[in-house]
Every structure is written in C-alpha cells, then in structure tokens.
Design a protein around this motif. Sequence first.
Motif, PDB file in Angstrom:
ATOM      1  N   LEU A   1     -13.310   3.705  10.126  1.00 30.74           N
ATOM      2  CA  LEU A   1     -11.936   3.192  10.147  1.00 30.74           C
ATOM      3  C   LEU A   1     -11.239   3.501   8.829  1.00 30.74           C
ATOM      4  CD1 LEU A   1     -13.901   0.553  11.390  1.00 30.74           C
ATOM      5  CD2 LEU A   1     -11.658   0.282  12.444  1.00 30.74           C
ATOM      6  N   ASN A   2      -9.937   3.709   8.924  1.00 31.23           N
ATOM      7  CA  ASN A   2      -9.124   3.970   7.738  1.00 31.23           C
ATOM      8  C   ASN A   2      -7.971   2.978   7.661  1.00 31.23           C
ATOM      9  OD1 ASN A   2      -9.567   7.025   9.106  1.00 31.23           O
ATOM     10  ND2 ASN A   2     -10.390   6.719   7.054  1.00 31.23           N
ATOM     11  N   ILE A   3      -7.609   2.617   6.448  1.00 28.93           N
ATOM     12  CA  ILE A   3      -6.336   1.937   6.234  1.00 28.93           C
ATOM     13  C   ILE A   3      -5.425   2.961   5.574  1.00 28.93           C
ATOM     14  CG2 ILE A   3      -7.116   0.885   4.041  1.00 28.93           C
ATOM     15  CD1 ILE A   3      -5.214  -1.497   4.886  1.00 28.93           C
ATOM     16  N   ILE A   4      -4.269   3.193   6.158  1.00 28.54           N
ATOM     17  CA  ILE A   4      -3.398   4.294   5.755  1.00 28.54           C
ATOM     18  C   ILE A   4      -2.037   3.776   5.307  1.00 28.54           C
ATOM     19  CG2 ILE A   4      -4.560   5.835   7.379  1.00 28.54           C
ATOM     20  CD1 ILE A   4      -2.035   5.655   9.157  1.00 28.54           C
ATOM     21  N   TRP A   5      -1.314   4.619   4.561  1.00 27.44           N
ATOM     22  CA  TRP A   5       0.072   4.338   4.180  1.00 27.44           C
ATOM     23  C   TRP A   5       0.764   5.675   3.929  1.00 27.44           C
ATOM     24  CZ3 TRP A   5      -4.254   3.459   1.367  1.00 27.44           C
ATOM     25  CH2 TRP A   5      -4.379   4.116   0.133  1.00 27.44           C
ATOM     26  N   LYS A   6       2.068   5.683   3.962  1.00 24.52           N
ATOM     27  CA  LYS A   6       2.840   6.911   3.800  1.00 24.52           C
ATOM     28  C   LYS A   6       2.652   7.481   2.399  1.00 24.52           C
ATOM     29  CE  LYS A   6       7.065   7.012   5.287  1.00 24.52           C
ATOM     30  NZ  LYS A   6       8.472   6.603   5.546  1.00 24.52           N
ATOM     31  N   LYS A   7       2.542   8.799   2.319  1.00 22.34           N
ATOM     32  CA  LYS A   7       2.480   9.436   1.013  1.00 22.34           C
ATOM     33  C   LYS A   7       3.801   9.233   0.267  1.00 22.34           C
ATOM     34  CE  LYS A   7      -0.963  12.978   2.090  1.00 22.34           C
ATOM     35  NZ  LYS A   7      -1.278  14.422   2.135  1.00 22.34           N
ATOM     36  N   TYR A   8       3.702   9.035  -1.031  1.00 23.93           N
ATOM     37  CA  TYR A   8       4.861   8.825  -1.895  1.00 23.93           C
ATOM     38  C   TYR A   8       5.640   7.570  -1.514  1.00 23.93           C
ATOM     39  CZ  TYR A   8       3.688  13.762  -2.293  1.00 23.93           C
ATOM     40  OH  TYR A   8       2.992  14.938  -2.414  1.00 23.93           O
ATOM     41  N   GLN A   9       4.958   6.625  -0.878  1.00 24.92           N
ATOM     42  CA  GLN A   9       5.596   5.376  -0.476  1.00 24.92           C
ATOM     43  C   GLN A   9       5.975   4.556  -1.707  1.00 24.92           C
ATOM     44  OE1 GLN A   9       6.338   4.103   2.566  1.00 24.92           O
ATOM     45  NE2 GLN A   9       7.103   2.208   1.709  1.00 24.92           N
ATOM     46  N   ILE A  10       7.194   4.029  -1.720  1.00 24.91           N
ATOM     47  CA  ILE A  10       7.621   3.102  -2.764  1.00 24.91           C
ATOM     48  C   ILE A  10       7.423   1.691  -2.218  1.00 24.91           C
ATOM     49  CG2 ILE A  10       9.525   2.295  -4.198  1.00 24.91           C
ATOM     50  CD1 ILE A  10      10.702   5.095  -4.033  1.00 24.91           C
ATOM     51  N   PHE A  11       6.452   0.987  -2.776  1.00 23.03           N
ATOM     52  CA  PHE A  11       6.083  -0.323  -2.267  1.00 23.03           C
ATOM     53  C   PHE A  11       6.842  -1.435  -2.982  1.00 23.03           C
ATOM     54  CE2 PHE A  11       1.969   1.826  -1.158  1.00 23.03           C
ATOM     55  CZ  PHE A  11       2.022   1.584   0.196  1.00 23.03           C
ATOM     56  N   SER A  12       6.949  -2.577  -2.304  1.00 20.30           N
ATOM     57  CA  SER A  12       7.385  -3.800  -2.974  1.00 20.30           C
ATOM     58  C   SER A  12       6.287  -4.226  -3.942  1.00 20.30           C
ATOM     59  CB  SER A  12       7.624  -4.907  -1.943  1.00 20.30           C
ATOM     60  OG  SER A  12       6.399  -5.267  -1.322  1.00 20.30           O
ATOM     61  N   SER A  13       6.608  -5.147  -4.840  1.00 18.61           N
ATOM     62  CA  SER A  13       5.598  -5.597  -5.798  1.00 18.61           C
ATOM     63  C   SER A  13       4.413  -6.237  -5.077  1.00 18.61           C
ATOM     64  CB  SER A  13       6.217  -6.589  -6.792  1.00 18.61           C
ATOM     65  OG  SER A  13       6.781  -7.702  -6.114  1.00 18.61           O
ATOM     66  N   ALA A  14       4.685  -6.944  -3.980  1.00 14.26           N
ATOM     67  CA  ALA A  14       3.607  -7.581  -3.218  1.00 14.26           C
ATOM     68  C   ALA A  14       2.715  -6.530  -2.570  1.00 14.26           C
ATOM     69  CB  ALA A  14       4.190  -8.506  -2.162  1.00 14.26           C
ATOM     70  N   ALA A  15       3.313  -5.529  -1.917  1.00 10.72           N
ATOM     71  CA  ALA A  15       2.533  -4.487  -1.253  1.00 10.72           C
ATOM     72  C   ALA A  15       1.773  -3.642  -2.274  1.00 10.72           C
ATOM     73  CB  ALA A  15       3.443  -3.606  -0.403  1.00 10.72           C
ATOM     74  N   GLU A  16       2.371  -3.408  -3.424  1.00 12.81           N
ATOM     75  CA  GLU A  16       1.693  -2.643  -4.479  1.00 12.81           C
ATOM     76  C   GLU A  16       0.451  -3.373  -4.968  1.00 12.81           C
ATOM     77  OE1 GLU A  16       0.959   0.553  -6.646  1.00 12.81           O
ATOM     78  OE2 GLU A  16       2.903   0.443  -5.613  1.00 12.81           O
ATOM     79  N   LEU A  17       0.572  -4.683  -5.117  1.00 13.85           N
ATOM     80  CA  LEU A  17      -0.567  -5.468  -5.560  1.00 13.85           C
ATOM     81  C   LEU A  17      -1.648  -5.512  -4.478  1.00 13.85           C
ATOM     82  CD1 LEU A  17      -1.721  -7.131  -7.833  1.00 13.85           C
ATOM     83  CD2 LEU A  17      -0.525  -9.124  -6.938  1.00 13.85           C
ATOM     84  N   PHE A  18      -1.227  -5.586  -3.219  1.00 14.70           N
ATOM     85  CA  PHE A  18      -2.173  -5.566  -2.103  1.00 14.70           C
ATOM     86  C   PHE A  18      -2.948  -4.249  -2.087  1.00 14.70           C
ATOM     87  CE2 PHE A  18      -3.003  -4.862   2.522  1.00 14.70           C
ATOM     88  CZ  PHE A  18      -3.856  -5.938   2.718  1.00 14.70           C
ATOM     89  N   LEU A  19      -2.248  -3.140  -2.302  1.00 11.66           N
ATOM     90  CA  LEU A  19      -2.908  -1.841  -2.340  1.00 11.66           C
ATOM     91  C   LEU A  19      -3.892  -1.766  -3.506  1.00 11.66           C
ATOM     92  CD1 LEU A  19      -3.314   1.051  -1.417  1.00 11.66           C
ATOM     93  CD2 LEU A  19      -1.265   1.696  -2.701  1.00 11.66           C
ATOM     94  N   GLU A  20      -3.525  -2.336  -4.619  1.00 12.27           N
ATOM     95  CA  GLU A  20      -4.434  -2.356  -5.769  1.00 12.27           C
ATOM     96  C   GLU A  20      -5.723  -3.102  -5.436  1.00 12.27           C
ATOM     97  OE1 GLU A  20      -4.441  -4.615 -10.061  1.00 12.27           O
ATOM     98  OE2 GLU A  20      -2.591  -3.608  -9.450  1.00 12.27           O
ATOM     99  N   ARG A  21      -5.591  -4.226  -4.741  1.00 10.08           N
ATOM    100  CA  ARG A  21      -6.777  -4.987  -4.354  1.00 10.08           C
ATOM    101  C   ARG A  21      -7.607  -4.224  -3.314  1.00 10.08           C
ATOM    102  NH1 ARG A  21      -6.404 -10.432  -5.909  1.00 10.08           N
ATOM    103  NH2 ARG A  21      -5.215 -10.428  -7.853  1.00 10.08           N
ATOM    104  N   LEU A  22      -6.941  -3.513  -2.402  1.00  9.23           N
ATOM    105  CA  LEU A  22      -7.664  -2.702  -1.424  1.00  9.23           C
ATOM    106  C   LEU A  22      -8.482  -1.622  -2.122  1.00  9.23           C
ATOM    107  CD1 LEU A  22      -4.934  -2.171   1.334  1.00  9.23           C
ATOM    108  CD2 LEU A  22      -6.995  -3.570   1.558  1.00  9.23           C
ATOM    109  N   ARG A  23      -7.882  -0.979  -3.105  1.00  7.10           N
ATOM    110  CA  ARG A  23      -8.587   0.077  -3.836  1.00  7.10           C
ATOM    111  C   ARG A  23      -9.783  -0.490  -4.596  1.00  7.10           C
ATOM    112  NH1 ARG A  23      -3.067   3.153  -5.533  1.00  7.10           N
ATOM    113  NH2 ARG A  23      -3.255   4.931  -4.101  1.00  7.10           N
ATOM    114  N   GLU A  24      -9.607  -1.669  -5.165  1.00  8.08           N
ATOM    115  CA  GLU A  24     -10.724  -2.299  -5.863  1.00  8.08           C
ATOM    116  C   GLU A  24     -11.883  -2.591  -4.905  1.00  8.08           C
ATOM    117  OE1 GLU A  24      -9.108  -5.772  -7.653  1.00  8.08           O
ATOM    118  OE2 GLU A  24      -7.995  -4.685  -9.193  1.00  8.08           O
TER     119      GLU A  24
END
Length: 304
Positions: free
Chosen positions: A269-292
Amino acid sequence: MEIRVLRYFLTIAREGSITNAANFLHVTQPTLSRQIKDLEDELGQKLFIRGSHNMTLTAEGMILRKRAEEIISMVDKTEEEFNSMETTVGGDIYIGSGETDAIKLVAQVAKELRNSYPDIHYHLYSGNAEDVTERLDKGLLDFGILIQPADITKYDYLNLPARDLWGVVMRKDSPLAEKKSIKKEDLINIPLICSRQAMSQRSKNEFVEWFGEDFDKLDVVTTFNLVYNAAIMVEAGIGYAITIDKIANTAESSNLCFRPLEPSVDSGLNIIWKKYQIFSSAAELFLERLRESFGDIEQSFSFR
C-alpha cells in the motif's frame, strides 16, 4: 492618535517625570516632551501639571489614562492572539482511501499528531483508486491511500508497512467454506462479486495474472466499490465476493467467512500526494510525521 504615543503618555503618568520616563523608554527628553505636547494639541486638552521635578495628571489626563490603558490592553491582547497563530497548528486534513485494514497505521499517526495539536481536524473519503486519485488531482484531497498495483508515477508517495491479503468472502454455509483456500478452478462457473476497479482496469489488475486465460470465463454478477455493500450481497446469497481480508465482517457472530486465494495474492500500500503540492501547516506537519513513521519502507505487489 498613535499607539506608540499612548504608551509614552502612560509611562510618564507611571514614572511621574519626563526624565524617568525617557530613561525607561530609551528616548531623549526633548523627543518625549515634544510627543506629549503634540498629543495635548491633538486632543485640545492639557494632560499634565508640570512641576519643577515631577508631572501629575490633570482631570483630563486621568480620563485619557483610563482610556489609554484599555486601548493598550486590547492592542496587546490582539497582538498575542496573532502571534499565537504562528505557533499553533490547526486546520483540516483531507484523506482519501480504499477500504483497507492499513488505515489503522495512518490513524495512529493522526491520533498522535492531534494529541499535540488538538486544533487539527481530519476528513476521510472512501473510494477506489480511481475515485481517490481523481479527487486528489482536483485538489479535494491532501493525501490518498492506494492498494497496489496502482499507477503512482505522477505522485510523491510513501510505502506503508502492511500488506493486504486477497481472498473470497462467502457465506459460512456455502460449499467453498469447507476449503482452507480458494483456487482459480473453484471460482469458474459460480457467481462472483468483484470490485468495479478490477473489472474496468483489467490490464493493471492483479487478478489477470492470477486467473490467466480463465479470467474471461468468470461469471461476474455484481460489481462494487465498497466492500460493506458487497458483503450485504454475499449474505443475501447473490454470489462470492473477491476482496481483501479484514474488511467485511467475518467474525464468529457473522454469517460470512473469508478464505485466501491459492497461490496467495497480497498487495502493498502507498500513501500518495500531488508532486509540488503546497500544503497547509497542518497537512505539512502530518506529512512530516508520516515520513518519520514510514520513510524507509519498501513494498511491492506479489503472488506467492
């Protein structure tokens, strides 16, 4: 009337002299005297009684002090509120997903993040890969969770540390329920319930290889995009549903059971998002936690 000048006025009223106030404010005495004189001229009122060594408020000055304290207090509160916005993360995160038990992994990340940032809110959308990617492309979702195989070439993604096992959901009183696993010959000439995605994208579907040349011999009587609805059709006796494990209710109290395919088929399974996506601060932090949590994981689709 400037906020800065009101602060000067209040400092003089508190310190009792131009000299003391100038030292406290780190401005020159002439500058401070000129600012207060300009304020008196603007208001048309004398604000201080000036002595040889001190300054006291006039009646008009006492009125202004009360109002100035209220104004400065409101200004300070407003600045604090806006400053807190810079450090407090909040907002909405939109996630689309197919039906998979792996959502538990993402849910755990979401829970831990919200424990730290309670102003974050999540919105979930359920659908197959086509539904999820369409909404992702339109900007209606921040993230999508896809079951392999899926075309993710135009997205950035992380692999999730889970695999979905494919099999057949059936009634417990059906003849196939006596088997421990299901072979392709068991599925020929019986009514099947398959996902709409499986039937519309055969060139990319995992069952083409598993069934081989017998794929076109299958009797698909119903298609679906949500397993919950497919399970209802199975329970009604319409057919056997080909799906992944742990989605339909096959508990001991249920009338349904799950049997894996043989040879077994499982998917990453993959979790995906658009390339070059400009995230909200909340979504950016969520992505950071996903990467961790999932940044170093490799997954694939396989037959075993």
